[in-house]
Design an enzyme around this catalytic site. Structure first.
Site, PDB file in Angstrom:
ATOM      1  N   SER A  26      -9.494   1.389  -5.651  1.00 58.15           N
ATOM      2  CA  SER A  26      -8.729   0.233  -6.127  1.00 58.15           C
ATOM      3  C   SER A  26      -9.135  -0.161  -7.537  1.00 58.15           C
ATOM      4  CB  SER A  26      -8.927  -0.948  -5.173  1.00 58.15           C
ATOM      5  OG  SER A  26      -8.468  -0.635  -3.880  1.00 58.15           O
ATOM      6  N   ARG A 120       7.050   3.869   2.912  1.00 60.03           N
ATOM      7  CA  ARG A 120       6.375   2.739   2.276  1.00 60.03           C
ATOM      8  C   ARG A 120       7.395   1.831   1.599  1.00 60.03           C
ATOM      9  NH1 ARG A 120       0.368   3.922   0.416  1.00 60.03           N
ATOM     10  NH2 ARG A 120       0.313   1.873   1.396  1.00 60.03           N
ATOM     11  N   GLN A 170       0.300  -5.183  -3.349  1.00 62.06           N
ATOM     12  CA  GLN A 170       0.518  -4.336  -4.529  1.00 62.06           C
ATOM     13  C   GLN A 170       1.771  -4.739  -5.301  1.00 62.06           C
ATOM     14  OE1 GLN A 170       0.486  -0.426  -2.794  1.00 62.06           O
ATOM     15  NE2 GLN A 170      -1.741  -0.266  -2.834  1.00 62.06           N
ATOM     16  N   GLU A 315      -6.924  -2.713   5.623  1.00 60.02           N
ATOM     17  CA  GLU A 315      -7.296  -1.307   5.432  1.00 60.02           C
ATOM     18  C   GLU A 315      -8.481  -0.899   6.315  1.00 60.02           C
ATOM     19  OE1 GLU A 315      -9.983  -1.455   1.418  1.00 60.02           O
ATOM     20  OE2 GLU A 315      -7.964  -2.290   1.328  1.00 60.02           O
ATOM     21  N   HIS A 342       2.344   1.053   6.095  1.00 63.13           N
ATOM     22  CA  HIS A 342       1.354   1.796   5.302  1.00 63.13           C
ATOM     23  C   HIS A 342       1.666   3.285   5.347  1.00 63.13           C
ATOM     24  CE1 HIS A 342      -2.096  -1.052   4.167  1.00 63.13           C
ATOM     25  NE2 HIS A 342      -1.000  -1.769   4.363  1.00 63.13           N
ATOM     26  N   ARG A 346       0.543   2.235  11.134  1.00 64.25           N
ATOM     27  CA  ARG A 346      -0.827   2.355  11.638  1.00 64.25           C
ATOM     28  C   ARG A 346      -1.011   1.720  13.012  1.00 64.25           C
ATOM     29  NH1 ARG A 346      -4.412   1.504   6.095  1.00 64.25           N
ATOM     30  NH2 ARG A 346      -4.432   3.705   5.491  1.00 64.25           N
TER      31      ARG A 346
END
EC number: 2.5.1.19
Length: 427
Positions: A26, A120, A170, A315, A342, A346
């Protein structure tokens, strides 16, 4: 073609190891973007070298920056931005951070990515750029937004934009990183429910300020004022999220794992893993003078189930879910509906794979309820998701005959994971 199956090593005794992890993805990718937009050269030391960061460096080079690499050091010299074709792979940071940069270029920038990246969400990035005056041409199919094009005229008006960033932080960070180069700067107002992984926005703001950019931050509102971005020397912290599987190894085996250079203060969400481990019964200590973080699991790897709001640290969910699957008692992980968008869904992936090894798992509206049962071996599918792969490795430490599909997907953020893991297990 079936991906190769990796026999996850079983720990015959409590793990005892010191594990150095490379730099934060990151921080590395944010530093590379800021360096390419700066008013002079920058050096990024201690950077992560992985597929995601190499894709970012290659993309910035294609856009006109000069990027040279020596080991874990990137040297970036800004150049005139121009049209290019950008391969994003599975990197959310490339997908969401570079379209605003492309709007500053002269010419057409084409964005492509791996097939799995089609899942995504991208609509917020594209619509926000359109609202700020950019020329954006999408595929026309919201379910498959790639490829898309951003045609720049050498600058962007900027100004205030209202977005719903409840699917990804993001969306905010991408606009803020480029905002100082917009004619009017940028003000981003979030209008949806809580932003996931909010510490990543705080990381963006902190790094912009370190580059001399004026940023005003309020609740759900961020203003980046127009002005130069300073070239500078960036020192990248270790990637704390990449450290979590190794720390988890200590917890599940009743062993001890030490990670050097753990920062005393950080905006990385991975730092919260320390608190999660303590809640589950592990002993966690950061040695002030050496900077070593040391985790020791309870005898026999005994862990307690937890109820945790994972919204800001989504995450970490695959690793935490793996720990919950071998803990005593029910666990409830919540606040993570956004994980359905993601690298893979997930939540569905974790339910499917944990159930496949014998664990009781139920999906809720925004999370998972995990009821541990004795686990057995089997194939652990990864869905081209690096964090699914490392979660399978954690379970394999205490469950014989776990076969992790496509362990090579870990190269997205942690090259040679399988070698590092095996070395840790073997001592």
């Amino acid at each position: 073609m079936t991906a190769e199956l990796w026999p996850a090593p079983v720990a015959a005794s409590p793990v005892s190891a010191t594990v150095s992890v490379p730099g934060s993805k990151s921080i590395t990718n944010r530093a590379l973007v800021l360096a390419a937009l700066a008013d002079g050269p920058s050096v990024v030391d201690g950077a992560l070298r992985s597929r995601d960061t190499d894709l970012m460096a290659d993309a910035l080079s294609a856009l006109g920056a000069s990027v040279t690499v020596d080991g874990d050091t990137f040297t970036v010299t800004p150049g005139a931005l121009h049209g290019a074709e950008i391969e994003c792979g599975l990197a959310g940071t490339v997908l969401r951070f570079l379209p605003p940069v492309a709007a500053l270029a002269h010419g057409e920038v084409l964005f492509t990515a791996d097939d799995a990246a089609q899942k995504r969400p991208m609509g917020t990035t594209l619509s926000s750029l359109d609202a700020l005056g950019a020329q954006v041409t999408g595929s026309g199919d919201p379910a498959r937004p790639l490829p898309f094009r951003v045609t720049g005229a050498g600058g962007l008006r900027g100004g205030e934009v209202h977005i719903d960033a409840s699917e990804s932080s993001q969306f905010v960070s991408g606009l803020l990183l480029a905002g100082a180069r917009f004619d009017e700067g940028v003000t981003v107002v979030h209008t949806g429910t809580a932003i996931p992984s909010l510490p990543h926005v705080e990381m963006t703001v902190e790094m912009l300020r370190a580059a001399g950019v004026r940023v005003d931050a309020e609740f759900n509102r961020w203003t980046v004022h127009p002005g130069p971005v300073a070239g500078r020397h960036w020192s990248v912290e270790p990637d704390l999220s990449n450290a979590t599987p190794f720390l988890a190894a200590a917890a599940v085996t009743g062993g001890t794992v030490r990670v050097p250079d753990w920062p005393a203060t950080t905006t990385q969400p991975g730092d919260q893993f320390r608190v999660i481990l303590q809640d589950m019964g592990a002993v966690v200590e950061r040695h002030t003078h050496s900077g070593i973080l040391e985790v020791t699991g309870a005898a026999g790897g005994a862990l307690q189930g937890i109820s945790w709001d994972m919204h800001d640290v989504g995450e970490l969910t695959p690793t935490v879910a793996a720990l919950c699957a071998v803990a005593e008692g029910r666990s409830h992980l919540y606040g993570i509906a956004h994980l359905r968008g993601h690298e893979t869904d997930r939540l569905a992936a974790l339910q499917r794979e944990l159930s496949g090894l014998g664990c009781g798992v139920t999906q809720t509206e925004d999370g998972l309820v995990i009821d541990p049962e004795p686990l057995h071996g089997g194939v652990w599918h990864t869905y081209a998701d690096h964090r699914m792969a490392t979660a399978g490795a954690v379970l394999g430490l205490v469950t014989p005959d776990v076969l992790v599909e496509d362990i090579a997907t870990t190269a997205k953020t942690l090259p040679d994971f399988d070698l590092r893991w095996t070395q840790m297990v073997e001592g």
